[in-house]
Design a protein around this motif. Sequence first.
Motif, PDB file in Angstrom:
ATOM      1  N   ARG A  15     -22.439  87.008 -48.805  1.00 44.60           N
ATOM      2  CA  ARG A  15     -22.457  87.347 -47.380  1.00 44.60           C
ATOM      3  C   ARG A  15     -21.735  88.674 -47.138  1.00 44.60           C
ATOM      4  O   ARG A  15     -22.200  89.515 -46.363  1.00 44.60           O
ATOM      5  CB  ARG A  15     -21.806  86.235 -46.558  1.00 44.60           C
ATOM      6  CG  ARG A  15     -22.679  85.015 -46.408  1.00 44.60           C
ATOM      7  CD  ARG A  15     -22.149  84.050 -45.355  1.00 44.60           C
ATOM      8  NE  ARG A  15     -20.804  83.580 -45.616  1.00 44.60           N
ATOM      9  CZ  ARG A  15     -20.506  82.464 -46.284  1.00 44.60           C
ATOM     10  NH1 ARG A  15     -21.472  81.718 -46.789  1.00 44.60           N
ATOM     11  NH2 ARG A  15     -19.255  82.116 -46.458  1.00 44.60           N
ATOM     12  N   PHE A  16     -20.612  88.875 -47.824  1.00 39.47           N
ATOM     13  CA  PHE A  16     -19.849  90.119 -47.679  1.00 39.47           C
ATOM     14  C   PHE A  16     -20.691  91.306 -48.129  1.00 39.47           C
ATOM     15  O   PHE A  16     -20.755  92.332 -47.444  1.00 39.47           O
ATOM     16  CB  PHE A  16     -18.545  90.041 -48.492  1.00 39.47           C
ATOM     17  CG  PHE A  16     -17.735  91.289 -48.450  1.00 39.47           C
ATOM     18  CD1 PHE A  16     -17.013  91.622 -47.314  1.00 39.47           C
ATOM     19  CD2 PHE A  16     -17.684  92.146 -49.542  1.00 39.47           C
ATOM     20  CE1 PHE A  16     -16.263  92.779 -47.272  1.00 39.47           C
ATOM     21  CE2 PHE A  16     -16.944  93.304 -49.501  1.00 39.47           C
ATOM     22  CZ  PHE A  16     -16.223  93.632 -48.362  1.00 39.47           C
ATOM     23  N   GLN A  17     -21.338  91.165 -49.290  1.00 45.04           N
ATOM     24  CA  GLN A  17     -22.184  92.258 -49.789  1.00 45.04           C
ATOM     25  C   GLN A  17     -23.337  92.534 -48.822  1.00 45.04           C
ATOM     26  O   GLN A  17     -23.683  93.700 -48.570  1.00 45.04           O
ATOM     27  CB  GLN A  17     -22.714  91.925 -51.187  1.00 45.04           C
ATOM     28  CG  GLN A  17     -21.656  91.991 -52.263  1.00 45.04           C
ATOM     29  CD  GLN A  17     -22.165  91.523 -53.626  1.00 45.04           C
ATOM     30  OE1 GLN A  17     -23.299  91.074 -53.749  1.00 45.04           O
ATOM     31  NE2 GLN A  17     -21.310  91.641 -54.635  1.00 45.04           N
ATOM     32  N   LEU A  47     -23.772  97.323 -42.821  1.00 47.21           N
ATOM     33  CA  LEU A  47     -22.857  98.326 -42.276  1.00 47.21           C
ATOM     34  C   LEU A  47     -23.196  99.716 -42.816  1.00 47.21           C
ATOM     35  O   LEU A  47     -23.184 100.707 -42.072  1.00 47.21           O
ATOM     36  CB  LEU A  47     -21.403  97.973 -42.605  1.00 47.21           C
ATOM     37  CG  LEU A  47     -20.773  96.882 -41.756  1.00 47.21           C
ATOM     38  CD1 LEU A  47     -19.395  96.524 -42.309  1.00 47.21           C
ATOM     39  CD2 LEU A  47     -20.650  97.334 -40.305  1.00 47.21           C
ATOM     40  N   LYS A  48     -23.496  99.810 -44.095  1.00 51.62           N
ATOM     41  CA  LYS A  48     -23.856 101.105 -44.688  1.00 51.62           C
ATOM     42  C   LYS A  48     -25.114 101.655 -44.042  1.00 51.62           C
ATOM     43  O   LYS A  48     -25.203 102.852 -43.735  1.00 51.62           O
ATOM     44  CB  LYS A  48     -24.037 100.967 -46.202  1.00 51.62           C
ATOM     45  CG  LYS A  48     -22.747 100.841 -46.969  1.00 51.62           C
ATOM     46  CD  LYS A  48     -23.011 100.687 -48.462  1.00 51.62           C
ATOM     47  CE  LYS A  48     -21.697 100.509 -49.223  1.00 51.62           C
ATOM     48  NZ  LYS A  48     -21.924 100.333 -50.660  1.00 51.62           N
ATOM     49  N   ASP A  64     -27.597 105.333 -40.344  1.00 52.86           N
ATOM     50  CA  ASP A  64     -28.397 105.563 -39.138  1.00 52.86           C
ATOM     51  C   ASP A  64     -27.593 106.329 -38.096  1.00 52.86           C
ATOM     52  O   ASP A  64     -28.117 107.249 -37.437  1.00 52.86           O
ATOM     53  CB  ASP A  64     -28.902 104.241 -38.550  1.00 52.86           C
ATOM     54  CG  ASP A  64     -29.946 103.554 -39.424  1.00 52.86           C
ATOM     55  OD1 ASP A  64     -30.470 104.217 -40.355  1.00 52.86           O
ATOM     56  OD2 ASP A  64     -30.227 102.350 -39.184  1.00 52.86           O
ATOM     57  N   MET A  65     -26.338 105.967 -37.940  1.00 50.96           N
ATOM     58  CA  MET A  65     -25.479 106.660 -36.958  1.00 50.96           C
ATOM     59  C   MET A  65     -25.268 108.118 -37.361  1.00 50.96           C
ATOM     60  O   MET A  65     -25.264 109.021 -36.496  1.00 50.96           O
ATOM     61  CB  MET A  65     -24.140 105.929 -36.817  1.00 50.96           C
ATOM     62  CG  MET A  65     -24.273 104.602 -36.092  1.00 50.96           C
ATOM     63  SD  MET A  65     -22.778 103.618 -36.139  1.00 50.96           S
ATOM     64  CE  MET A  65     -21.772 104.434 -34.940  1.00 50.96           C
ATOM     65  N   LYS A  66     -25.125 108.386 -38.649  1.00 50.92           N
ATOM     66  CA  LYS A  66     -24.975 109.774 -39.123  1.00 50.92           C
ATOM     67  C   LYS A  66     -26.248 110.565 -38.840  1.00 50.92           C
ATOM     68  O   LYS A  66     -26.188 111.726 -38.414  1.00 50.92           O
ATOM     69  CB  LYS A  66     -24.652 109.804 -40.614  1.00 50.92           C
ATOM     70  CG  LYS A  66     -23.231 109.493 -40.938  1.00 50.92           C
ATOM     71  CD  LYS A  66     -22.975 109.612 -42.438  1.00 50.92           C
ATOM     72  CE  LYS A  66     -21.534 109.295 -42.763  1.00 50.92           C
ATOM     73  NZ  LYS A  66     -21.264 109.398 -44.206  1.00 50.92           N
ATOM     74  N   GLN A  67     -27.399 109.931 -39.068  1.00 53.62           N
ATOM     75  CA  GLN A  67     -28.670 110.610 -38.790  1.00 53.62           C
ATOM     76  C   GLN A  67     -28.771 110.927 -37.297  1.00 53.62           C
ATOM     77  O   GLN A  67     -29.180 112.023 -36.899  1.00 53.62           O
ATOM     78  CB  GLN A  67     -29.860 109.752 -39.246  1.00 53.62           C
ATOM     79  CG  GLN A  67     -30.025 109.696 -40.740  1.00 53.62           C
ATOM     80  CD  GLN A  67     -31.147 108.743 -41.176  1.00 53.62           C
ATOM     81  OE1 GLN A  67     -31.664 107.968 -40.376  1.00 53.62           O
ATOM     82  NE2 GLN A  67     -31.490 108.811 -42.453  1.00 53.62           N
TER      83      GLN A  67
END
Length: 133
Positions: A92-94, A100-101, A106-109
Amino acid sequence: MKSEDRINELLAEYRQKTDQISDQMKQTHRNVDMMSRAIAEQSITLNEQGARFNQMRAEFQDEMKEMRGDFQSEMKEMRGEFQSEIKGIEMRFQSEMKELKIDIRDMKQEQNIMLKELISLSKRVTTVEDNIR
């Protein structure tokens, strides 16, 4: 006849003492027999108690082995469950980290697009200002 009387008296004393000693020997023999029987009974009782003790010790050891086996089985089962839970949490963490990555990418784009639009807008504003002046 005096010496015959004396011999008879001595023989009577001898016989009396011999009878006393014989009685004492018979009593001693009876006492030894009683002690021998008591020792034999004590030995039998001791052997029976020893056998019972050995049996109880063997039963106790068997119980301890069984309990140890049960405990080890429970620990193995708990360890397996715990490892399964840890693997589930790791997965689940992975998965969340991947999401998140992706979100960060997407946020950087979007930031790059917005920055480019901002630069473009700034250039247009500068051009318009230059034309107005």
